[in-house]
Design a protein around this motif. Structure first.
Motif, short mmCIF file in Angstrom:
data_model
loop_
_atom_site.label_atom_id
_atom_site.label_comp_id
_atom_site.label_asym_id
_atom_site.label_seq_id
_atom_site.Cartn_x
_atom_site.Cartn_y
_atom_site.Cartn_z
N ARG A 18 0.83 -1.20 0.00
CA ARG A 18 0.00 0.00 0.00
C ARG A 18 0.87 1.26 0.00
NH1 ARG A 18 -3.19 -1.55 3.71
NH2 ARG A 18 -4.72 -2.48 2.31
N TYR A 21 2.15 0.78 -4.48
CA TYR A 21 1.37 0.16 -5.56
C TYR A 21 -0.09 0.60 -5.45
CZ TYR A 21 4.92 -3.24 -7.12
OH TYR A 21 6.03 -3.85 -7.65
N LYS A 22 -0.74 0.73 -6.62
CA LYS A 22 -2.19 0.94 -6.60
C LYS A 22 -2.86 -0.39 -6.30
CE LYS A 22 -2.20 2.80 -10.77
NZ LYS A 22 -2.65 3.43 -12.02
N GLN A 23 -4.08 -0.33 -5.78
CA GLN A 23 -4.81 -1.57 -5.45
C GLN A 23 -4.89 -2.52 -6.63
OE1 GLN A 23 -8.75 -0.93 -3.84
NE2 GLN A 23 -8.15 -1.99 -1.99
#
Length: 613
Positions: A18, A21-23
């Motif tokens: 988190r 990185y994006k979800q």
């Protein structure tokens, strides 16, 4: 540890990612690392023997691969002395060592990580100072086969795939089919095959998906068969165009103990990865409404040069939608009926049912499957069932080994009302089918029966209770005094020829300025009335009807000078789904509407008088 708890534990790695990185990118790290740890654990017991064999055979100058596969007892091996545990012992060189470790896998396993673009993620994690932490987290998870068997590991991986597909639902529909749709298709695929489903029968069957995506259809089919008959073995084959989806599918097959050589990368339409193979069962959810211009040259070449000896003999659909090409591809993969035959299910949108007039590519494909008695059933699904589209979709079930009572017939099931609202929408997906809905549709198909939903209405037109499903052998409920029964067809059975028609060209004579009929002066047309192209028309005559009688009844009373140009007649087929399930609701009488308006007006007057006081 059950698979939900295990997948939740693996999911906790997302906490590390988190921020960096994006979800929607979590899967790019978690999925390949999960595969890496599983392979790491599977090979652990035989690792010393494999390394010793590798050294011995290399020294002798012999190709070590077949010997290493035998020593590993798997369809893959690793010749690196490293494993995830040892990688943690050298924190400063973990990036280089991880790279060397993955390079030590046999080609089939290494291909998975290359398709995942794993090393790009390794570099990204290293730059964010996360590589050691993520590797350490996975090295702690015990995924040894003695702790987590193949079935449980497959379930874990499926759960992770589903979670990532839902997170990135804007693209999920391209590579991910909702699980309840697959369960319905698999149920329809196997319901008639008692020998496969009977526990104790050690049958071996093959299943194929030409648009495998992440392997969901193959996995659910395997789970279904295992649940009904643990002794049955289903060998899985597939092909997938998207690299990441291919990597996930291949990894899933590897985890489940399948031969990963059966999963091929590439475009199924232009480069058939399983040329010459035939299969017992097939499933597919090809892309809807996607043009096939990129592969047009190869497809047209196969159609023109090979005809029915190739995959696209019946005809070619318009370039704007290639879904019917996948239908024909599956037809070419059917095992001959004398060798046991095949059955397959394919999800299509509405256009393959009716697009294209007589003589068009689409009509000729429909003509081929209906005249060869290959269509068992077409099931209309609810709208808003898929992640990337809300349009109406249909499951076609085709087979060249129809049971005797189905021969010459097509069953159509309208399951568009069989849904429940999802608690949370996922992209365009707002509805889902429950297990009860799937069971009902499967039963209607398995029983090969007509059915309708019957609602009992009282004298005021109000429903008395829930609609009842009434099949052809059931006794319908009685209507109350003054009330009625509202009947909505759910399952109907048609003859194959009911969908066929002949398009006839109706000509009228050309007339000169004096109103006289113009006749031909030479050749075959000499003395014959010449047609007026401005008055030319066409009529579709149902196949079961005499064309002459139809013409006499429907055309001549309105145009006594008309005739049919027989040379232009064409046979066509269409499957108008909604028309056959439409129920006319008579409008209320004018008297009833007038009475209601008077009552409303009276209430308004009464309310105004109360305000005036």
């Amino acid at each position: 540890m059950n698979h939900q708890a295990l997948s939740s534990f693996i999911w906790s790695v997302a906490d590390l990612l988190r921020g960096d990185y994006k979800q929607s990118e979590y899967g790019r790290v978690i999925l390949p690392f999960t595969v890496l740890r599983r392979l790491d654990c599977v090979l652990a017991a035989t690792k010393p023997a494999v390394l010793a064999e590798f050294e011995a055979k290399t020294r002798l100058g012999v190709n070590p691969e077949p010997f290493l596969l035998r020593k590993a007892g798997q369809s893959f091996f690793n010749t690196s002395p490293l494993d995830l545990g040892k990688l943690l012992g050298d924190q400063d060189h973990i990036r280089q060592n991880l790279y060397a470790y993955v390079q030590g896998f046999s080609p089939a396993a290494r291909d998975i990580f290359e398709r995942f673009d794993f090393f790009t993620q390794v570099e990204r994690l290293a730059k964010a100072n996360l590589l050691y932490l993520v590797t350490e987290r996975f090295a702690r998870i015990d995924l040894h086969p003695s702790v987590v068997d193949n079935a449980s590991m497959g379930a874990v991986f499926e759960e992770l795939i589903r979670k990532f597909a839902e997170i990135s639902n804007e693209t999920a529909g391209e590579h991910f089919t909702p699980r309840e749709v697959i369960r319905l298709m698999v149920s329809l695929l196997f319901i008639e095959d008692d020998d496969v489903l009977t526990p104790g029968n050690a049958v071996v069957r093959t299943i194929y998906d030409p648009t495998a995506g992440t392997g969901g259809m193959l996995s659910v089919a395997g789970e279904y068969l295992l649940e009904h008959n643990p002794q049955a073995r289903l060998t899985m084959f597939g092909q997938e165009l998207n690299d990441e989806s291919y990597a996930i599918c291949k990894a899933d097959m590897l985890i489940k103990g399948q031969d990963v050589a059966n999963i091929v990368a590439g475009n199924t339409l232009s480069d058939d990865g399983h040329g010459g193979r035939k299969f017992d069962y097939m499933l597919s959810n090809p892309p809807f409404g996607v043009e096939w211009k990129k592969v047009e040259k190869q497809v047209r070449q196969e159609h023109e040069q090979k005809g029915y000896d190739g995959r696209f003999g019946p005809g070619l659909p318009r370039v704007s939608d290639g879904s019917m090409l996948f239908l024909m591809h599956l037809l070419s993969k059917m095992r001959p009926a004398h060798d046991g035959g095949s059955r397959f299910g394919i999800v299509l949108n509405g256009s393959p049912l009716f697009t294209g007039g007589a003589g068009s590519g689409e009509s000729e494909i429909r003509r081929y499957v209906l005249e060869n008695d290959l269509v068992e059933a077409i099931v209309g699904l609810p709208t808003d069932m898929f992640y990337n589209t809300g349009i109406a979709t249909y499951v076609w079930v085709l087979s060249n080994r129809k049971p005797e009572d189905r021969r010459g017939y097509v069953q159509r099931i309208d399951a568009s009302g069989f849904w429940q609202k999802m608690r949370k929408s996922l992209g365009s997906k707002r509805k889902e089918m429950s297990e009860a809905h799937i069971a009902t549709v499967t039963r209607l198909f398995g029983d090969f029966t007509e059915a309708e939903l019957v609602t009992v209405l009282d004298a005021a037109g109000q429903a008395l209770g829930e609609p009842l499903l009434v099949t052809g052998t059931d006794t319908p409920p009685a209507a109350p005094e003054g009330g009625r029964l509202k009947r909505v067809p759910i399952s109907r059975i048609f003859r194959n020829q009911d969908f066929g028609y002949t398009t006839i060209t109706v000509e009228r004579p050309l007339r000169d300025e004096a109103g006289e009929v113009v006749v031909g002066l030479k050749g075959k047309q000499k003395g014959k009335p010449q047609p007026d192209s401005a008055l030319r028309d066409t009529e579709n005559v149902p196949l079961g009807e005499d064309i002459g009688a139809y013409f006499k009844r429907e055309v001549l009373p309105h145009a006594p000078d008309a005739w049919i140009d027989d040379e232009k007649s064409k046979v066509g087929y269409e499957i108008p789904f909604n028309r056959h399930f439409y129920v006319f609701e008579p409008p209320r009488s004018l008297q009833a509407i007038d009475e209601e308006l008077k009552a409303v007006s009276a209430r308004i007057v009464a309310m105004l008088s109360e305000l005036a006081e």
